[in-house]
Write an enzyme that holds these catalytic residues in place. Structure first.
Site, PDB file in Angstrom:
ATOM      1  N   GLY A 239      51.811  27.673  24.813  1.00  0.00           N
ATOM      2  CA  GLY A 239      51.477  28.197  23.497  1.00  0.00           C
ATOM      3  C   GLY A 239      52.223  29.432  23.043  1.00  0.00           C
ATOM      4  O   GLY A 239      52.137  29.793  21.860  1.00  0.00           O
ATOM      5  N   PRO A 275      54.270  25.929  29.478  1.00  0.00           N
ATOM      6  CA  PRO A 275      55.079  26.214  28.298  1.00  0.00           C
ATOM      7  C   PRO A 275      55.945  25.018  27.909  1.00  0.00           C
ATOM      8  O   PRO A 275      56.504  24.331  28.770  1.00  0.00           O
ATOM      9  CB  PRO A 275      55.960  27.385  28.748  1.00  0.00           C
ATOM     10  N   GLY A 276      56.034  24.778  26.623  1.00  0.00           N
ATOM     11  CA  GLY A 276      56.905  23.712  26.128  1.00  0.00           C
ATOM     12  C   GLY A 276      57.922  24.298  25.176  1.00  0.00           C
ATOM     13  O   GLY A 276      59.090  24.481  25.485  1.00  0.00           O
ATOM     14  N   ARG A 277      57.433  24.668  23.988  1.00  0.00           N
ATOM     15  CA  ARG A 277      58.277  25.214  22.932  1.00  0.00           C
ATOM     16  C   ARG A 277      59.130  26.391  23.411  1.00  0.00           C
ATOM     17  O   ARG A 277      60.309  26.488  23.101  1.00  0.00           O
ATOM     18  CB  ARG A 277      57.362  25.696  21.801  1.00  0.00           C
ATOM     19  N   CYS A 344      61.837   8.088   1.617  1.00  0.00           N
ATOM     20  CA  CYS A 344      61.072   7.890   0.397  1.00  0.00           C
ATOM     21  C   CYS A 344      59.659   8.422   0.558  1.00  0.00           C
ATOM     22  O   CYS A 344      58.691   7.669   0.705  1.00  0.00           O
ATOM     23  CB  CYS A 344      61.078   6.412   0.031  1.00  0.00           C
TER      24      CYS A 344
HETATM   25  C1  LIG Z   1      51.246  20.942  23.740  1.00  0.00           C
HETATM   26  C2  LIG Z   1      50.633  21.498  24.951  1.00  0.00           C
HETATM   27  C3  LIG Z   1      51.295  22.482  25.694  1.00  0.00           C
HETATM   28  C4  LIG Z   1      52.613  23.085  25.272  1.00  0.00           C
HETATM   29  O1  LIG Z   1      52.465  23.925  24.177  1.00  0.00           O
HETATM   30  P1  LIG Z   1      53.693  24.854  23.704  1.00  0.00           P
HETATM   31  O2  LIG Z   1      53.179  25.533  22.500  1.00  0.00           O
HETATM   32  O3  LIG Z   1      54.835  23.939  23.426  1.00  0.00           O
HETATM   33  O4  LIG Z   1      53.978  25.798  24.814  1.00  0.00           O
HETATM   34  C5  LIG Z   1      50.702  22.916  26.861  1.00  0.00           C
HETATM   35  N1  LIG Z   1      49.508  22.424  27.280  1.00  0.00           N
HETATM   36  C6  LIG Z   1      48.838  21.481  26.590  1.00  0.00           C
HETATM   37  C7  LIG Z   1      47.554  20.982  27.099  1.00  0.00           C
HETATM   38  C8  LIG Z   1      49.375  20.992  25.397  1.00  0.00           C
HETATM   39  O5  LIG Z   1      48.689  20.073  24.708  1.00  0.00           O
END
Ligand SMILES: *Cc1c(COP(=O)(O)O)cnc(C)c1O
Length: 419
Positions: A239, A275-277, A344
């Protein structure tokens, strides 16, 4: 360090010119920088190097095999939300014992598969899911290590569509109900209570929501231990936000880590993060070509060959992506444009009232910070092909997903025998 920079007015990814890649693969396409990707992972990892920590990259941000494998080599685990993502993580070399299974509606088949391959942890989203897991684990003669994902009722202050930590969210178990569910979990066969998890949302750009949520979750850990549960791990989710425009300054991983380490000192838990983003967001751009300029009495439109099917974030989350030229124009004239795609749909808009250089038909542009929730959310709406993904490393580039062909697109459909 920034790895998408200009050399003699031409945008590069590391040492490769974007225009060269465009010539080779056509537009639109995603382009990722290995150096940026690795750097973001290392910065996060190093922020926690003095405490036991497992960093589980959230695959849903970008689940290309080459991205996952790059991170796997850096020691990343995986946060997954489906069987497909478990399979992708394993295929890219992430060991099962570094995989945590989040996800809101795990099916019997998915749970069975996760048990068979021996993942580290299930993050439980509901009482019925817990019961199902216990049943399946008994049948398979396996023990499932679990956390309950708790909702600490903290608003991350982010867009409503990526807020997950409040009482009205579909995610997790309300923190007030967690002790009773842990009691139940401890009584169920083939369930091992090991951990507590929370994930309060995405693109969070302040430390206070984390601080507040984590304090509540840590209080819960103490209460659970007092009630006799073994809590060895604490999964604090993902997050942490990234700067999408130059004005935003989200907390750094080091600042985030300082808060976490301060709160968890003497807790004796292995920390887990998802972490992802933060890892992949700024490691990618979407490159597109200007199809036309169109002036109406009310506005001026820049029509580009990428659409909301390729990058849905502006449509879905009102997200801001910086738009930059691939070749800096000689004349420094700027005008206000709405940047739109060819799909569209009225919502197929990347930017409104954006002051941009006056591009011409055929010019290449780049949407920055498109590495996360870009390609992974793309689709073929309007029968548009999935776009290629390219990974750069130093002076080399490699196509890590080919552009889908029209034959592949149509071959996904099957005709019934009466037609
Ligand atoms: C989407 C998600 C993440 C990753 O969130 P980021 O904002 O990309 O870091 C981590 N844990 C869970 C459970 C998620 O659904």
């Amino acid at each position: 360090m920034e790895h998408f920079t200009y050399a003699q007015g031409n945008l590069q990814a590391e040492d490769v010119s974007i225009a060269t890649i465009a010539e080779s693969v056509g537009t639109p396409f995603y382009c990722y920088s290995t150096a940026t990707l690795v750097r973001h992972f290392r910065v996060f990892k190093e922020a926690f190097q003095d405490v036991p920590a497992l960093i589980c990259y959230a695959l849903k941000a970008n689940s290309n095999q080459a991205i996952i494998k790059t991170l796997a080599k850096e020691g990343a685990g995986a946060d997954v939300v489906s069987e497909g993502e478990i399979r992708r993580a394993l295929a890219a070399g992430i060991p099962a014992n570094k995989i945590v299974f989040s996800g809101m509606g795990k099916t019997i088949q998915e749970i069975t598969y996760a048990l068979e391959v021996g993942i580290l942890q299930f993050n439980i989203e509901s009482e019925s899911e817990l019961e199902a897991l216990s049943h399946i684990a008994q049948r398979k003669n396996k023990t499932a290590e679990i956390a309950i994902r708790v909702t600490p009722d903290v608003d991350g202050g982010t867009h409503a569509k990526i807020t997950t930590g409040t009482k009205i969210s579909k995610f997790g178990i309300d923190i007030s109900q967690a002790p009773a569910l842990y009691q139940k979990a401890a009584s169920l066969p083939n369930i091992a209570v090991k951990s507590v998890s929370c994930h309060i949302g995405s693109q969070i750009t302040a430390l206070e929501p984390f601080q507040k949520a984590f304090s509540r979750v840590i209080d819960l850990v103490k209460d659970l231990r007092a009630a006799g549960h073994t809590i060895e791990r604490l999964d604090l989710g993902g997050g942490l936000g990234i700067p999408y425009d130059g004005d935003q300054t989200p907390p750094t991983p080091a600042e985030y880590a300082a808060v976490v380490k301060n709160l968890t000192r003497n807790l004796g838990c292995t920390l887990m993060f998802e972490p992802g983003r933060l890892i992949v967001g700024n490691a990618g751009i979407l490159v597109s070509r200007v199809i036309s300029l169109k002036k109406t009495p009310a506005r001026e439109f820049l029509v580009v060959d990428a659409g909301m099917n390729d990058l849905v974030r502006p449509t879905l989350y009102d997200a801001f992506h910086e738009i930059v030229p691939v070749k800096i124009p000689k004349a420094d004239t700027r005008r206000t444009f709405d940047v739109v795609g060819p799909v569209c749909e009225t919502g197929d808009v990347f930017a409104r009232d954006r002051v941009l250089p006056v591009f011409e038909t055929g010019d290449l542009i780049a949407f920055r910070s498109a590495g996360a929730y870009g390609a992974s959310m793309s689709n073929t709406y309007n029968s548009r092909q999935l776009v290629p993904e390219v990974l750069v490393k130093g002076g080399e580039f490699s196509v890590i997903r080919e552009r889908q062909t029209y034959e592949q697109l149509i071959a996904q459909d099957k005709l019934p025998n009466w037609l």
